[in-house]
Each structure stands twice: as C-alpha cells, then as structure tokens.
Motif scaffolding. Sequence first.
Motif, short mmCIF file in Angstrom:
data_model
loop_
_atom_site.label_atom_id
_atom_site.label_comp_id
_atom_site.label_asym_id
_atom_site.label_seq_id
_atom_site.Cartn_x
_atom_site.Cartn_y
_atom_site.Cartn_z
N LEU A 237 0.95 -1.44 -0.15
CA LEU A 237 -0.15 0.10 0.29
C LEU A 237 0.84 1.46 -0.19
O LEU A 237 0.73 2.32 -0.31
CB LEU A 237 -0.91 -0.32 1.29
CG LEU A 237 -1.92 -0.60 1.18
CD1 LEU A 237 -3.00 -1.39 2.68
CD2 LEU A 237 -3.15 -0.78 0.00
N MET A 238 2.28 0.92 0.91
CA MET A 238 2.76 2.11 0.68
C MET A 238 3.58 2.41 -0.98
O MET A 238 3.82 3.47 -0.63
CB MET A 238 3.80 2.40 2.00
CG MET A 238 3.62 2.44 3.33
SD MET A 238 4.46 2.84 4.01
CE MET A 238 5.08 3.65 4.80
N GLU A 239 4.22 2.09 -1.16
CA GLU A 239 4.27 1.53 -2.99
C GLU A 239 3.84 1.41 -3.53
O GLU A 239 3.87 2.99 -4.95
CB GLU A 239 5.51 0.55 -3.14
CG GLU A 239 6.23 0.86 -1.58
CD GLU A 239 7.53 -0.27 -2.84
OE1 GLU A 239 8.71 -0.04 -2.68
OE2 GLU A 239 7.14 -1.65 -2.82
N HIS A 240 1.86 1.71 -3.63
CA HIS A 240 0.84 1.60 -4.89
C HIS A 240 -0.46 2.13 -4.82
O HIS A 240 -0.81 2.25 -5.26
CB HIS A 240 0.63 -0.20 -4.73
CG HIS A 240 1.82 -1.18 -5.72
ND1 HIS A 240 2.50 -1.39 -4.88
CD2 HIS A 240 2.03 -0.92 -7.03
CE1 HIS A 240 3.61 -1.90 -4.70
NE2 HIS A 240 3.49 -1.77 -6.46
N PHE A 241 -0.13 2.99 -3.28
CA PHE A 241 -1.80 3.26 -3.13
C PHE A 241 -1.79 5.01 -2.29
O PHE A 241 -1.05 4.99 -2.17
CB PHE A 241 -2.81 2.51 -2.12
CG PHE A 241 -3.67 2.91 -2.04
CD1 PHE A 241 -5.32 2.83 -2.52
CD2 PHE A 241 -4.02 3.77 -0.19
CE1 PHE A 241 -6.00 3.20 -2.41
CE2 PHE A 241 -4.49 4.52 0.57
CZ PHE A 241 -6.10 3.71 -1.24
N ASP A 242 -2.88 5.35 -2.63
CA ASP A 242 -2.83 6.82 -2.22
C ASP A 242 -3.94 7.15 -2.48
O ASP A 242 -4.55 7.21 -3.72
CB ASP A 242 -2.48 7.87 -2.87
CG ASP A 242 -2.20 9.64 -1.98
OD1 ASP A 242 -1.93 9.62 -0.78
OD2 ASP A 242 -2.49 10.28 -3.16
N GLY A 243 -4.71 7.86 -1.11
CA GLY A 243 -6.47 8.12 -0.87
C GLY A 243 -6.17 8.26 0.77
O GLY A 243 -5.62 7.58 1.23
N PRO A 244 -7.64 9.39 0.60
CA PRO A 244 -7.73 9.29 1.94
C PRO A 244 -8.72 8.97 3.06
O PRO A 244 -8.48 8.27 3.69
CB PRO A 244 -8.78 11.11 2.47
CG PRO A 244 -9.55 10.75 0.75
CD PRO A 244 -8.17 9.73 -0.13
N GLN A 245 -8.84 7.64 2.42
CA GLN A 245 -10.10 6.94 2.43
C GLN A 245 -9.45 5.60 3.77
O GLN A 245 -8.20 5.02 3.12
CB GLN A 245 -11.27 6.15 2.22
CG GLN A 245 -12.22 5.01 2.81
CD GLN A 245 -13.15 4.58 1.52
OE1 GLN A 245 -13.45 4.51 0.39
NE2 GLN A 245 -14.82 4.87 1.93
N GLN A 246 -9.32 4.49 4.35
CA GLN A 246 -8.98 3.50 4.97
C GLN A 246 -8.88 2.55 4.12
O GLN A 246 -10.24 2.54 3.72
CB GLN A 246 -9.09 3.85 6.46
CG GLN A 246 -10.52 2.72 6.73
CD GLN A 246 -12.17 3.44 6.03
OE1 GLN A 246 -11.79 4.59 6.06
NE2 GLN A 246 -13.02 3.18 6.63
N VAL A 247 -7.95 1.74 4.24
CA VAL A 247 -8.22 0.85 3.14
C VAL A 247 -8.02 -0.56 4.16
O VAL A 247 -7.41 -0.66 4.83
CB VAL A 247 -7.05 -0.02 2.38
CG1 VAL A 247 -7.12 -0.91 1.77
CG2 VAL A 247 -7.04 1.57 1.65
N ASN A 248 -9.30 -1.87 4.15
CA ASN A 248 -9.27 -2.80 4.71
C ASN A 248 -8.50 -3.90 4.39
O ASN A 248 -7.47 -4.00 3.47
CB ASN A 248 -10.62 -3.61 4.02
CG ASN A 248 -11.95 -2.90 5.26
OD1 ASN A 248 -11.98 -2.19 5.75
ND2 ASN A 248 -13.00 -3.03 4.67
N VAL A 249 -7.45 -4.79 5.58
CA VAL A 249 -6.83 -5.36 4.52
C VAL A 249 -7.06 -6.45 5.52
O VAL A 249 -6.83 -6.96 6.69
CB VAL A 249 -5.64 -4.97 5.34
CG1 VAL A 249 -4.17 -6.03 5.43
CG2 VAL A 249 -5.12 -3.85 4.95
N GLY A 250 -7.18 -7.77 4.93
CA GLY A 250 -8.05 -9.31 5.08
C GLY A 250 -7.30 -10.07 4.02
O GLY A 250 -6.91 -9.71 3.46
N THR A 251 -7.76 -11.09 4.61
CA THR A 251 -8.13 -12.52 3.53
C THR A 251 -9.22 -12.16 2.63
O THR A 251 -9.55 -13.03 1.04
CB THR A 251 -7.75 -14.01 3.88
OG1 THR A 251 -9.39 -13.80 4.57
CG2 THR A 251 -6.91 -13.49 5.40
N GLY A 252 -10.44 -11.75 3.12
CA GLY A 252 -12.12 -11.83 1.65
C GLY A 252 -12.64 -13.19 2.50
O GLY A 252 -13.84 -13.55 2.08
N THR A 253 -12.11 -14.08 3.42
CA THR A 253 -12.94 -15.14 3.56
C THR A 253 -12.69 -15.20 5.39
O THR A 253 -12.11 -14.93 5.51
CB THR A 253 -12.08 -16.63 3.13
OG1 THR A 253 -10.29 -16.57 3.46
CG2 THR A 253 -11.89 -16.33 1.71
#
Length: 325
Positions: A237-253
Amino acid sequence: MSKEPLGFTPAPLDRQATFYVAGHRGLVGSGLWRHLDAEGFTGLVGRTSSELDLKDRPAVFDFFRETKPRYVILAAAKVGGILANDTYPADFLTENLQIQLNVMDAALEQGVERLLFLGSSCIYPKYAEQPINEDSLLTGHLEPTNDAYAVAKIAGIMQVQAVRRQHGLPWISAMPTNLYGPGDNFSPQGSHVLPALIKRYDEAAQAGHEVVTNWGTGAPRREFLHVDDLASASLHLMEHFDGPQQVNVGTGTDVTIKEIAETIGKIVDFRGETEWDTSKPDGTPQKLLDVSKLEAAGWTAQISLEDGLRSTIEWYRGHKASLRT
C-alpha cells in the motif's frame, strides 16, 4: 485553504531511507520489521517502550528531530482482548490518542513523506452489513466492549485525512482484520480467541486431557490474517496506493470458531473431545471485511490459515517458557 495531496506517484520506496516502525516489538510491528528487513530496507529505526515512551510528547518530538525519518508506519498501540478493553476503557482511549497524536504531530513537523496508520476492524459498527465495506465507517453504533479503543482508531483515520487536506502529505490508513502469528499474546487475560485456543489445545494435548471445553456454540464466523501477510500488504500500500479513505486488509474469507478449534486440535495432536458451553455468549455472528479495494490496489493474502496456524503453533511451542502466563 485546504491542499490536495502532493501528487504521490506509486513507486518503490527508497531502501536506504530512514524508516521508523513505531511499535516494532509487538505482534504487528515485529512482522513489519521482518518483512522490511527481508525487502532490503537498511535504515530501519525502532525504539522499545522503555527507550521511548510514545505518550511522552516532548520525547517523541526530540526523537523525530534526531532521526528525521522519511517513512513511518504507526503500529504502536495499547491493545488487549475483550476483558481488558471492557475493564479499562479510559486507559485505552487516552493512551492510544496520546500515541497517535504525538507520533503524527512529530511526523508532520518533520515533513515525513509517507506515513501508514494501522488501525483495527473494530472501528466499524457492530451490526455493519457483511462483508464490511470501508463506507460503513460511522454509520452505526460500535461494539460496546471496545468502543473506546475503536473511537481512538477512528480519530487516527481522521487525523490522517486532516493532514492530507491541510498539509498535502500523501499519508494513508489501513484497517486489518483479526491478526495472528509469531509474537502474539497468549496470556489468559490479554489474548484473543485464536492464541487462546492454541494455548488451550496445546496444554490439553501435552497433559493428555480427554476434553477441551470452549465458550459458545462454535458457530460464529471470523476472518484471520497472518501478520506476515499484513506486513506485505502494508509495504504494498505504501508503494502503490494513495487516497484519504482507510483500506481494509484481510483475506476476504472466514471460518467458524468450531472449524478453527478443530484445525488447531489436529495440528497439536489433541486426541480428546471438544465440548461447547452454550451457556456462554457467542458474540457477533460474523465479522468479515470486504477487501475489494485492497485487491484493486494489487494485493491478495498468500498465507493459508492452516499453514499460518502451523507456523504460529511451532513458534508458540518454542517460546512458551518465556511467554506471559
């Protein structure tokens, strides 16, 4: 007048730059440190709580003026299980707010180029629609047993957003699901469900007990993410993402607590029976994060739950003599 973030362009971070990992000895921080070291970062900086009390504002500012980090991951926090959160809500609110304000204000003074604030999935409403999307934030009541901690983490998200708007720095926030792995808390008073089950089944297997009794029905569903996967996602995320909203980090299962218990019992070679005390509460029926935003940024979890459990149990057995009991 508000400023737009200063045109962050996705690119690899400078491996020689000074990189401060706040909370580098904890479950999350130690995972981050291992991953960043393996990725070739040579300027990693960390301080234990005895070396630097992050609640001490002047000391934190002095530390930042001395080290001048280019990058920061804020993984330091006062954390605990349901009992601790429910018993000491004022401590959880005050201390986490102090840590966040001090670190981010000091980072702002030094113009830290890239900061990642790590929170928790408990920021979302207790009855949020499943899977939980980032837009669910502030749409309903929080879980009462950890609302103080959740409010502190929500404040951290807001602080990142405020710095972006007012100062134009491309700081970001990420909210991980339930975490586990080497360095977890296995103490009876402070542990979460997964390390508590590991400890319970391992002790039963070693002692030859015929029965293990767990709370509830085993039906609630939970999502678990290995800390090494979180560390990988954080750098991504530090290298590929930019935006004000928080990003969920999980497995999705997710899996049921019963399935988790059965898997742990198999790994530790528990030969007895598992009983469920249905007079005890189950808690929230399901807690699963929507990770489509993370996947759109180009990252998915790599460590299977069984592989992660095996490595965590191996670590626990190698360190349990020195762990808190």
